[in-house]
Write a protein that holds these residues in place. Sequence first.
Motif, mmCIF file in Angstrom:
data_model
loop_
_atom_site.group_PDB
_atom_site.id
_atom_site.type_symbol
_atom_site.label_atom_id
_atom_site.label_comp_id
_atom_site.label_asym_id
_atom_site.label_seq_id
_atom_site.Cartn_x
_atom_site.Cartn_y
_atom_site.Cartn_z
ATOM 1 N N TYR A 65 0.776 -1.345 0.011
ATOM 2 C CA TYR A 65 0.080 0.076 0.039
ATOM 3 C C TYR A 65 0.804 1.199 -0.303
ATOM 4 C CZ TYR A 65 -3.904 -3.249 1.301
ATOM 5 O OH TYR A 65 -4.716 -4.068 1.298
ATOM 6 N N PHE A 66 0.679 2.030 -0.983
ATOM 7 C CA PHE A 66 1.330 3.194 -1.017
ATOM 8 C C PHE A 66 0.763 4.552 -0.540
ATOM 9 C CE2 PHE A 66 3.051 7.135 -2.992
ATOM 10 C CZ PHE A 66 4.300 7.095 -2.898
ATOM 11 N N ASP A 67 1.023 5.420 0.348
ATOM 12 C CA ASP A 67 0.361 6.536 0.899
ATOM 13 C C ASP A 67 0.376 7.351 0.041
ATOM 14 O OD1 ASP A 67 -0.749 8.512 2.498
ATOM 15 O OD2 ASP A 67 0.750 8.632 3.723
ATOM 16 N N ALA A 68 -0.510 7.908 -0.777
ATOM 17 C CA ALA A 68 -0.721 8.924 -1.705
ATOM 18 C C ALA A 68 -1.374 10.155 -1.243
ATOM 19 C CB ALA A 68 -1.561 8.556 -3.067
ATOM 20 N N THR A 69 -1.342 10.206 0.234
ATOM 21 C CA THR A 69 -2.208 11.501 0.479
ATOM 22 C C THR A 69 -1.820 12.797 0.032
ATOM 23 O OG1 THR A 69 -2.802 10.115 2.696
ATOM 24 C CG2 THR A 69 -3.034 12.488 2.554
ATOM 25 N N ARG A 70 -0.373 13.036 0.295
ATOM 26 C CA ARG A 70 0.301 14.255 0.073
ATOM 27 C C ARG A 70 0.203 14.421 -1.374
ATOM 28 N NH1 ARG A 70 2.022 17.954 3.583
ATOM 29 N NH2 ARG A 70 3.567 16.785 4.616
ATOM 30 N N LEU A 71 0.325 13.469 -2.204
ATOM 31 C CA LEU A 71 0.345 13.579 -3.603
ATOM 32 C C LEU A 71 -1.242 14.164 -4.251
ATOM 33 C CD1 LEU A 71 1.864 10.465 -5.178
ATOM 34 C CD2 LEU A 71 2.726 12.983 -5.109
ATOM 35 N N LEU A 72 -2.318 13.532 -3.630
ATOM 36 C CA LEU A 72 -3.722 13.706 -3.884
ATOM 37 C C LEU A 72 -4.079 15.184 -3.274
ATOM 38 C CD1 LEU A 72 -4.819 10.252 -3.409
ATOM 39 C CD2 LEU A 72 -4.420 11.406 -5.396
ATOM 40 N N GLU A 73 -3.460 15.804 -2.420
ATOM 41 C CA GLU A 73 -3.642 17.163 -1.730
ATOM 42 C C GLU A 73 -2.878 18.146 -2.073
ATOM 43 O OE1 GLU A 73 -3.898 16.721 2.550
ATOM 44 O OE2 GLU A 73 -5.375 15.515 2.472
ATOM 45 N N THR B 35 5.372 5.087 2.996
ATOM 46 C CA THR B 35 5.052 6.527 2.835
ATOM 47 C C THR B 35 6.209 7.138 2.214
ATOM 48 O OG1 THR B 35 3.981 8.461 3.915
ATOM 49 C CG2 THR B 35 5.175 6.986 5.289
ATOM 50 N N SER B 36 6.010 8.065 1.303
ATOM 51 C CA SER B 36 7.325 8.615 0.843
ATOM 52 C C SER B 36 7.156 10.220 1.294
ATOM 53 C CB SER B 36 7.215 8.786 -0.571
ATOM 54 O OG SER B 36 6.325 9.644 -0.902
ATOM 55 N N ASP B 37 6.327 10.599 2.175
ATOM 56 C CA ASP B 37 6.527 12.050 2.526
ATOM 57 C C ASP B 37 5.259 12.014 3.540
ATOM 58 O OD1 ASP B 37 7.072 14.716 2.687
ATOM 59 O OD2 ASP B 37 5.911 15.314 0.933
ATOM 60 N N GLY B 38 5.445 11.773 4.805
ATOM 61 C CA GLY B 38 4.293 11.887 5.926
ATOM 62 C C GLY B 38 3.839 13.271 6.136
ATOM 63 N N LEU B 39 2.695 13.221 6.687
ATOM 64 C CA LEU B 39 2.131 14.472 6.942
ATOM 65 C C LEU B 39 2.457 14.858 8.323
ATOM 66 C CD1 LEU B 39 -1.442 13.578 5.660
ATOM 67 C CD2 LEU B 39 0.264 14.768 4.522
ATOM 68 N N TRP B 40 3.827 15.330 8.435
ATOM 69 C CA TRP B 40 4.320 15.449 9.846
ATOM 70 C C TRP B 40 3.791 16.598 10.714
ATOM 71 C CZ3 TRP B 40 7.023 19.677 9.074
ATOM 72 C CH2 TRP B 40 7.624 20.243 7.851
ATOM 73 N N ASP B 41 2.868 17.330 10.296
ATOM 74 C CA ASP B 41 2.055 18.364 11.048
ATOM 75 C C ASP B 41 0.950 17.778 11.562
ATOM 76 O OD1 ASP B 41 1.464 18.548 8.275
ATOM 77 O OD2 ASP B 41 1.243 20.680 8.298
ATOM 78 N N ARG B 42 0.318 16.839 11.304
ATOM 79 C CA ARG B 42 -0.990 16.551 11.620
ATOM 80 C C ARG B 42 -1.115 15.090 12.358
ATOM 81 N NH1 ARG B 42 -3.744 16.088 5.747
ATOM 82 N NH2 ARG B 42 -5.293 14.909 6.832
ATOM 83 N N GLN B 43 -1.458 15.383 13.662
ATOM 84 C CA GLN B 43 -1.524 14.393 14.886
ATOM 85 C C GLN B 43 -2.307 13.171 14.663
ATOM 86 O OE1 GLN B 43 0.682 14.751 17.529
ATOM 87 N NE2 GLN B 43 -0.067 12.421 17.592
ATOM 88 N N ASP B 44 -3.495 13.525 13.998
ATOM 89 C CA ASP B 44 -4.355 12.287 13.477
ATOM 90 C C ASP B 44 -3.489 11.399 12.477
ATOM 91 O OD1 ASP B 44 -4.322 14.123 11.746
ATOM 92 O OD2 ASP B 44 -6.562 13.944 11.430
ATOM 93 N N TYR B 45 -2.720 11.877 11.830
ATOM 94 C CA TYR B 45 -2.122 11.064 10.796
ATOM 95 C C TYR B 45 -0.967 10.377 11.535
ATOM 96 C CZ TYR B 45 0.912 10.016 6.829
ATOM 97 O OH TYR B 45 1.793 9.483 5.803
ATOM 98 N N ILE B 46 -0.222 10.863 12.374
ATOM 99 C CA ILE B 46 0.957 10.392 13.119
ATOM 100 C C ILE B 46 0.391 9.358 14.057
ATOM 101 C CG2 ILE B 46 2.496 10.711 15.243
ATOM 102 C CD1 ILE B 46 2.993 13.658 14.208
#
Length: 184
Positions: free
Chosen positions: A3-11, A107-118
């Motif tokens: 599973y590839f985390d595409a969250t940052r790409l999609l936003e 994940t290739s670029d975590g959402l490091w500023d979002r606690q729910d993501y962490i």
Amino acid sequence: MIYFDATRLLEWTGRYTGMEQVAYQLARLIVQREGRLVYFIPARGFIDVTTVVSWQDSAVTYEGARRGSLTQLAKSNPIAAVGELRRRLVLGKVQPVAFGSGDTFFTSDGLWDRQDYIDSLVHIGNTEAKFVHLVHDIVPIVVPHLVHDYMTGAMTEYFTKIAPYIDVLVSISRNTQTDFMSAF
């Protein structure tokens, strides 16, 4: 399953450059090899969006990733607001991915500023799934005077919380790997 985390790409808004281009190429490669794309939804976790994304020459989009106030959209474009409401209702029925044994979360670029993501990454780290993280750089930590203060704290907190759960660290250079290993 990978599973590839595409969250940052999609936003992401605008053209992909640098880190986004690397993530995009990885996402394409993983999907071509039967992997899946996932997207993070706060308070829900990761959903599989593999079949509903649109690939362009150098970008990937997902209509369900739109953000913004439905009220503001209704004021400016009532017809679009109805469509957006429908998308959000459908999205609300999608079941999150349950990562487990035999799965790899990348994940290739975590959402490091979002606690729910962490929190979701820590949860994945506590499963039998393998957790792979690409680290482009840790500039906010290594040379904090080059960035806004909040970035240093957010990135440090992010990696402090998730580093113990990373099974495979991929870095763009030996220097980045050395910096990361020294810091965490």
